[in-house]
Write an enzyme that holds these catalytic residues in place. Structure first.
Site, PDB file in Angstrom:
ATOM      1  N   LYS A  18      17.275 -28.892 -27.919  1.00 57.38           N
ATOM      2  CA  LYS A  18      16.333 -28.263 -28.852  1.00 57.38           C
ATOM      3  C   LYS A  18      16.695 -26.825 -29.188  1.00 57.38           C
ATOM      4  CE  LYS A  18      11.974 -29.355 -29.795  1.00 57.38           C
ATOM      5  NZ  LYS A  18      10.575 -29.034 -29.745  1.00 57.38           N
ATOM      6  N   GLY A  68      13.687 -22.091 -17.104  1.00 56.16           N
ATOM      7  CA  GLY A  68      12.940 -21.232 -18.020  1.00 56.16           C
ATOM      8  C   GLY A  68      13.041 -19.759 -17.648  1.00 56.16           C
ATOM      9  N   ARG A  79      17.740 -25.683  -3.515  1.00 51.46           N
ATOM     10  CA  ARG A  79      16.754 -24.603  -3.619  1.00 51.46           C
ATOM     11  C   ARG A  79      16.244 -24.169  -2.238  1.00 51.46           C
ATOM     12  NH1 ARG A  79      13.283 -25.812  -9.135  1.00 51.46           N
ATOM     13  NH2 ARG A  79      14.581 -24.469 -10.401  1.00 51.46           N
ATOM     14  N   GLY A  91      18.187 -26.360 -16.216  1.00 46.93           N
ATOM     15  CA  GLY A  91      18.013 -27.543 -15.373  1.00 46.93           C
ATOM     16  C   GLY A  91      19.113 -28.576 -15.554  1.00 46.93           C
TER      17      GLY A  91
HETATM   18  P1  ADP Z   1      19.187 -27.264 -19.954  1.00 49.97           P
HETATM   19  O1  ADP Z   1      18.152 -28.007 -19.124  1.00 49.97           O
HETATM   20  O2  ADP Z   1      20.485 -27.079 -19.217  1.00 49.97           O
HETATM   21  O3  ADP Z   1      18.643 -25.989 -20.542  1.00 49.97           O
HETATM   22  P2  ADP Z   1      18.523 -28.804 -22.298  1.00 49.97           P
HETATM   23  O4  ADP Z   1      17.289 -29.295 -21.624  1.00 49.97           O
HETATM   24  O5  ADP Z   1      18.381 -27.852 -23.411  1.00 49.97           O
HETATM   25  O6  ADP Z   1      19.544 -28.218 -21.205  1.00 49.97           O
HETATM   26  O7  ADP Z   1      19.326 -30.052 -22.902  1.00 49.97           O
HETATM   27  C1  ADP Z   1      19.754 -31.148 -22.142  1.00 49.97           C
HETATM   28  C2  ADP Z   1      19.647 -32.438 -22.905  1.00 49.97           C
HETATM   29  O8  ADP Z   1      20.402 -32.387 -24.119  1.00 49.97           O
HETATM   30  C3  ADP Z   1      20.223 -33.580 -22.099  1.00 49.97           C
HETATM   31  O9  ADP Z   1      19.199 -34.525 -21.853  1.00 49.97           O
HETATM   32  C4  ADP Z   1      21.318 -34.161 -23.005  1.00 49.97           C
HETATM   33  O10 ADP Z   1      21.362 -35.576 -22.994  1.00 49.97           O
HETATM   34  C5  ADP Z   1      20.894 -33.687 -24.370  1.00 49.97           C
HETATM   35  N1  ADP Z   1      22.013 -33.676 -25.316  1.00 49.97           N
HETATM   36  C6  ADP Z   1      23.101 -32.888 -25.299  1.00 49.97           C
HETATM   37  N2  ADP Z   1      23.917 -33.189 -26.346  1.00 49.97           N
HETATM   38  C7  ADP Z   1      23.349 -34.197 -27.019  1.00 49.97           C
HETATM   39  C8  ADP Z   1      23.685 -34.947 -28.200  1.00 49.97           C
HETATM   40  N3  ADP Z   1      24.814 -34.728 -28.877  1.00 49.97           N
HETATM   41  N4  ADP Z   1      22.805 -35.886 -28.620  1.00 49.97           N
HETATM   42  C9  ADP Z   1      21.672 -36.118 -27.947  1.00 49.97           C
HETATM   43  N5  ADP Z   1      21.290 -35.463 -26.839  1.00 49.97           N
HETATM   44  C10 ADP Z   1      22.118 -34.513 -26.383  1.00 49.97           C
HETATM   45 MG    MG Z   2      16.563 -29.371 -19.613  1.00 51.42          MG
END
Ligand code: ADP
Ligand code: MG
Length: 394
Positions: free
Chosen positions: A197, A371, A37, A348
């Site tokens: 989520k 976000g 960053r 992230g």
């Molecule tokens: P980003 O930060 O890229 O937007 P998210 O925060 O939505 O991504 O999701 C990341 C999390 O999702 C990670 O901690 C990962 O371990 C979890 N994750 C992905 N697939 C699974 C799964 N099948 N079961 C449990 N956790 C999962």
């Molecule tokens: Mg995340």
């Protein structure tokens, strides 16, 4: 089109307040774990130095509770010193007479980094008096903090209302790439969505459903969609409150003729087993928990990615933090890196996954906002960008 630093003229000797996003991961000893960053903020800072401005940098770091020495920005000043061939100073305050004095004595073309703006609660409260005090320090405001452009804080939003303003190069690069995705993507446009989520990404998914040709859904996210289509997922993570939304979305996709791909096999463990060994299955029974996509799914997804002209990826395809469940994320990352499509990765965890795999150089745009990236795609705008003046056309 918003005004950019390039549109600012006669900067010599002017005090330019630049809001950066130096929110980098730092360990307990003050060591910066990932300085990307900071590196991405350099083009704007260097340009202002070349213009012989007095460059005053503002940033937050994390979410401190008042003044916390571990969240001070001084380690950032040390990195800036190494990277920029101009004098770099640091002061452990944001407002007050000492700051004013130091700015008065700055030489043209030098840099002063102020302390973490979130040490003052007025920052997050978007306090106008606090913003006015900061505004009184400078002549022009430049916002280059894309990562927090969805948050209306004193130094991201209020300053722009109080001063002549422009966006920096990083902000310009991020919003022009993302606005192309939303308004005029190359086709086929394939979106990969993973992560945990569903509820936090509902609007984001709905928007992409409108603009994308194919939605690939993996990660824990996929199990909510599989439940919605009546497929057993065992004990895998399901966002119960979002099952109805997932069902609606699948119906909309069907009506609109959009392609949605979901996992067809999984890497899972058996909850009841003594030794929790990971194995592949295409049918999840009651005591299984799926943590990654299986090899057939990897093939299904990568084949689709190979034909894409534009790719957007947000959210890991499995529990990538655990090496046993990293394969899906790794293979999809490799496919995106290899494809000829213009690729954007945001989020992230997705960005840290791509760095862990070592493929960041092969992605066209690694978005610095988590976000903010999602919000921009959802809405096509961000409050801290909207508030910046438009370019004047003569
Ligand atoms: P980003 O930060 O890229 O937007 P998210 O925060 O939505 O991504 O999701 C990341 C999390 O999702 C990670 O901690 C990962 O371990 C979890 N994750 C992905 N697939 C699974 C799964 N099948 N079961 C449990 N956790 C999962
Ligand atoms: Mg995340």
């Amino acid at each position: 089109m918003k005004r950019t630093v390039k549109d600012l003229v006669n900067l010599e000797g002017k005090v330019v307040l630049v809001r950066c996003d130096f929110n980098v991961p730092i360990d307990d000893g003050g060591k910066i774990l990932d300085n990307s960053r900071i590196i991405k903020s350099l083009p704007t800072i260097n340009y202002l130095v070349e213009q012989k401005a007095k460059v005053v940098l503002l940033s937050h770091l994390d979410r401190p509770n008042g003044f916390e020495i571990r969240k001070s920005l001084w380690p950032i000043a040390l990195i800036l010193k190494q990277k920029i061939p101009a004098p770099v100073y640091f002061i452990n305050k944001v407002v007050g007479n000492e700051v004013k004095e130091q700015i008065k004595h700055m030489e043209n073309g030098s840099i002063l980094l102020l302390e973490n703006v979130r040490f003052y609660k007025e920052e997050v409260d978007c306090d106008m008096n606090f913003a006015k005090e900061i505004a009184s320090l400078g002549d022009v405001f430049v916002n280059d903090a894309f990562g927090v452009a969805h948050r209306q804080h004193a130094t991201t939003y209020a300053l722009a209302r109080l001063m002549p303003n422009a966006i920096g190069f990083l902000m310009e690069k991020e919003i022009s790439a993302l606005s192309k995705v939303v308004k005029n993507p190359e086709r086929p446009f394939v979106v990969v969505i993973g992560g945990a989520k569903v509820s936090s990404k509902i609007k984001f998914i709905l928007k992409l459903m409108d603009v994308a040709d194919t939605l690939i859904i993996g990660g824990a996210m996929a199990y909510t969609f599989l439940v919605a289509s009546g497929i057993a997922v065992g004990q895998s993570l399901v966002d119960d409150d979002s099952v109805d939304f997932a069902r609606d979305l699948l119906n909309i996709a069907y009506i609109k003729g959009k392609n949605i791909l979901l996992p067809i096999d999984h890497v899972c463990i058996k909850e009841s087993a003594k030794r929790k060994k990971a194995f592949v299955t295409n049918q999840l029974s009651d005591d299984m928990v799926a943590y990654d996509i299986g090899p057939k799914t990897i093939k299904l997804f990568t084949d689709e990615l190979m034909n894409a002209k534009q790719i957007l990826w947000n959210g890991p395809l499995g529990k990538y933090e655990d090496a046993k469940f990293m394969e899906g994320t790794k293979e999809i990352a490799k496919a995106i890196a290899k494809s000829k499509a213009y690729s954007i990765v945001g989020g992230g965890d997705s960005v840290s996954a791509i760095k862990k795999i070592g493929l960041e150089e092969d992605i066209n745009l690694i978005s610095t906002g988590g976000g903010a990236t999602l919000k921009y795609i959802e809405k096509g705008s961000l409050p801290c960008v909207d508030v910046i003046q438009e370019k004047i056309r003569l």
